[in-house]
Design an enzyme around this catalytic site. Structure first.
Site, short mmCIF file in Angstrom:
data_model
loop_
_atom_site.label_atom_id
_atom_site.label_comp_id
_atom_site.label_asym_id
_atom_site.label_seq_id
_atom_site.Cartn_x
_atom_site.Cartn_y
_atom_site.Cartn_z
N TRP A 161 -11.96 4.72 -0.18
CA TRP A 161 -11.96 3.41 -0.84
C TRP A 161 -13.36 2.81 -0.86
O TRP A 161 -13.78 2.16 0.11
CB TRP A 161 -10.99 2.46 -0.12
CG TRP A 161 -9.57 2.94 -0.19
CD1 TRP A 161 -8.73 2.82 -1.26
CD2 TRP A 161 -8.83 3.61 0.85
NE1 TRP A 161 -7.51 3.38 -0.96
CE2 TRP A 161 -7.54 3.87 0.32
CE3 TRP A 161 -9.11 4.00 2.14
CZ2 TRP A 161 -6.55 4.51 1.05
CZ3 TRP A 161 -8.12 4.65 2.87
CH2 TRP A 161 -6.86 4.89 2.33
N HIS A 183 -6.81 -2.11 -1.65
CA HIS A 183 -5.40 -1.76 -1.87
C HIS A 183 -4.53 -2.89 -1.33
O HIS A 183 -5.04 -3.84 -0.71
CB HIS A 183 -5.05 -0.42 -1.20
CG HIS A 183 -5.44 -0.29 0.26
ND1 HIS A 183 -5.14 0.81 1.02
CD2 HIS A 183 -6.10 -1.14 1.10
CE1 HIS A 183 -5.60 0.64 2.24
NE2 HIS A 183 -6.18 -0.53 2.32
N ARG A 209 -12.18 -1.63 -6.60
CA ARG A 209 -12.86 -0.48 -5.99
C ARG A 209 -14.22 -0.30 -6.64
O ARG A 209 -14.32 -0.29 -7.88
CB ARG A 209 -12.02 0.77 -6.15
CG ARG A 209 -10.70 0.61 -5.42
CD ARG A 209 -9.91 1.87 -5.36
NE ARG A 209 -8.63 1.59 -4.71
CZ ARG A 209 -7.78 2.50 -4.31
NH1 ARG A 209 -8.06 3.77 -4.48
NH2 ARG A 209 -6.64 2.15 -3.73
N GLN A 223 -1.69 -3.05 -7.96
CA GLN A 223 -0.78 -2.23 -7.16
C GLN A 223 0.47 -3.03 -6.80
O GLN A 223 0.47 -4.27 -6.88
CB GLN A 223 -1.44 -1.77 -5.85
CG GLN A 223 -2.51 -0.71 -6.03
CD GLN A 223 -2.96 -0.11 -4.70
OE1 GLN A 223 -2.77 -0.69 -3.63
NE2 GLN A 223 -3.57 1.07 -4.77
N VAL A 266 -0.02 6.34 7.55
CA VAL A 266 1.34 6.90 7.46
C VAL A 266 1.37 8.30 8.07
O VAL A 266 0.36 8.98 8.16
CB VAL A 266 1.86 6.97 6.00
CG1 VAL A 266 2.12 5.59 5.45
CG2 VAL A 266 0.89 7.75 5.12
N ALA A 308 6.34 3.09 3.63
CA ALA A 308 5.48 2.23 2.82
C ALA A 308 5.04 3.03 1.61
O ALA A 308 5.03 4.27 1.63
CB ALA A 308 4.27 1.78 3.63
C1 FA5 Z 1 -3.69 3.67 -1.62
O1 FA5 Z 1 -4.27 2.72 -2.15
C2 FA5 Z 1 -2.74 3.47 -0.49
N1 FA5 Z 1 -2.87 2.14 0.01
C3 FA5 Z 1 -1.32 3.79 -0.95
C4 FA5 Z 1 -0.34 3.86 0.16
C5 FA5 Z 1 0.39 2.75 0.51
C6 FA5 Z 1 -0.15 5.05 0.85
C7 FA5 Z 1 1.32 2.82 1.54
C8 FA5 Z 1 0.76 5.13 1.89
C9 FA5 Z 1 1.50 4.02 2.22
P1 FA5 Z 1 -4.56 5.41 -3.35
O2 FA5 Z 1 -5.99 5.12 -3.21
O3 FA5 Z 1 -4.15 6.81 -3.60
O4 FA5 Z 1 -3.76 4.95 -2.06
O5 FA5 Z 1 -4.00 4.51 -4.53
C10 FA5 Z 1 -2.62 4.36 -4.77
C11 FA5 Z 1 -2.33 4.40 -6.24
O6 FA5 Z 1 -3.12 3.41 -6.90
C12 FA5 Z 1 -2.74 5.70 -6.89
O7 FA5 Z 1 -1.69 6.63 -6.82
C13 FA5 Z 1 -2.98 5.28 -8.32
O8 FA5 Z 1 -1.75 5.16 -9.00
C14 FA5 Z 1 -3.55 3.91 -8.15
N2 FA5 Z 1 -5.03 3.95 -8.16
C15 FA5 Z 1 -5.86 4.26 -7.16
N3 FA5 Z 1 -7.13 4.16 -7.54
C16 FA5 Z 1 -7.14 3.76 -8.82
C17 FA5 Z 1 -8.15 3.46 -9.78
N4 FA5 Z 1 -9.44 3.52 -9.49
N5 FA5 Z 1 -7.77 3.06 -11.00
C18 FA5 Z 1 -6.46 2.98 -11.31
N6 FA5 Z 1 -5.47 3.23 -10.46
C19 FA5 Z 1 -5.78 3.63 -9.23
#
Ligand code: FA5
Length: 340
Positions: A161, A183, A209, A223, A266, A308
């Protein structure tokens, strides 16, 4: 049946009428009105000419054409009076080419942004599945965004992140480091601080981000975090919830895949991908809440377990609306947005 004769006379009448109405609609002062009256209704005016020639028609034609010509004469006189009254009341400006008596142009009706429509649909499904909707801060503490989610400062997972940090203000040293949340997961910690299990919440919100954009990444994204904690919650509950969610939002014909993943908060971690235009598009990360997070909140992780998830709303909107580049959503191009 009208004879040829008479239909010719009616055609003439129609031509006189359309000419007369057009020229009346651009008459913008008294002089123009008077000259219109002379041209159309005056002794040698166009309509007067037709009225005079009626006498030469057959008796039947005379009746038809005569009636129409007389009605038209009355109508044009009325239109003339109306136009003169409007001019006198100052309702017609003399700005060349502008006729303020024309009907207005229709307003373009606004509509909801496709990501907003998706967010609403997602929350509606989650509420039906029993999740209460709550919100949290976009400006967050380092501690909640990272540390308490088991991502300390030197942890390599911080690289997952890239972060917009909030600069410390001059002359004021922030007691605690702040950032734009990367997030919605910090709300897991915040919610656990003030609520006891059973917990079942959905937390929508914007995240930021500091990263380069491409077809599936934006620097601002929305999200929805899910958190469910109770006695006996298992991975099967997570799987069932995610599958039911996917079925309801995409329909049962869309292929989805749950696969292993890793997030420090997790254990185990999973992610859900959806088949879109022949490729797997990751839409969310999820997993079983780490036992250390449950015990840090003051609950016995032997007794309480939970899952979660963090869903990307733009990523869900992409297959829903057939958009293959996420960057289209936030360019504010009405030609794009008005399609949805
Ligand atoms: C997370 O942000 C974790 N907080 C998710 C999580 C929550 C995991 C609870 C376990 C338990 P990640 O960075 O993969 O994970 O982002 C989650 C989702 O947000 C991704 O699957 C995607 O759908 C979306 N996402 C992430 N980064 C971006 C981005 N730069 N632009 C658009 N969508 C994004």
């Amino acid at each position: 049946m009208p004879t040829n004769h008479d239909s010719l006379a009616l055609d003439n009448l129609a031509a006189v009428e359309s000419d007369a109405r057009r020229s009346l609609s651009v008459a913008e002062d008294e002089a123009a009105l008077e000259s219109w009256r002379t041209d159309v209704l005056g002794r040698s005016g166009t309509l007067t000419g037709i009225l005079r020639s009626i006498g030469a028609l057959d008796a039947d034609d005379r009746k038809i054409v005569g009636r129409r010509a007389n009605v038209l004469k009355n109508e044009l006189e009325e239109a003339f009076d109306e136009r003169r009254a409007l001019l006198a009341a100052g309702k017609i400006t003399d700005i060349a080419g502008v006729d303020v008596t024309l009907p207005g142009r229709p307003h373009r009706i606004g509509r909801l942004h496709p990501v907003t429509q998706t967010m609403r649909a997602v929350l509606e499904i989650l509420q039906r599945l029993g999740f209460a909707v709550i919100e949290g801060p976009e400006v967050e503490l380092d501690e909640y965004n990272f540390d308490r989610l088991r991502i300390p400062a030197d942890h390599p997972a911080r690289d997952m992140w890239d972060t917009f940090w909030i600069a410390e203000q001059e002359g004021r040293i922030a007691a605690r480091q702040t950032l734009l949340r990367t997030h919605t997961s910090p709300m897991q910690i915040r919610y656990l601080e003030g609520h006891e299990p059973p917990i079942r919440v959905a937390v929508p919100g914007r995240c930021y981000r500091y990263e380069a954009t491409d077809a599936t990444h934006e620097w601002m994204l929305q999200q929805v975090e899910l958190l469910a904690i109770d006695e006996g919650v298992s991975l099967a509950d997570l799987k069932g919830t995610l599958h039911e969610f996917a079925r309801q939002i995409f329909g049962s014909d869309t292929e989805v895949m749950l696969r292993n993943s890793y997030f420090p908060f997790v254990e185990p971690g999973v992610e859900l991908a959806v088949k879109f235009r022949g490729q797997w598009l990751e839409i969310l990360g999820a997993g079983m809440v780490h036992p250390e997070i449950i015990s840090a909140a003051g609950y016995d992780p032997e007794k309480y377990t939970g899952f979660a998830a963090g869903m990307g709303i733009e990523r869900i909107a992409m297959p829903l609306y057939g958009v293959d580049d996420i960057r289209n959503f936030y360019q504010n191009d009405l030609r794009f947005l008005s399609q949805f």
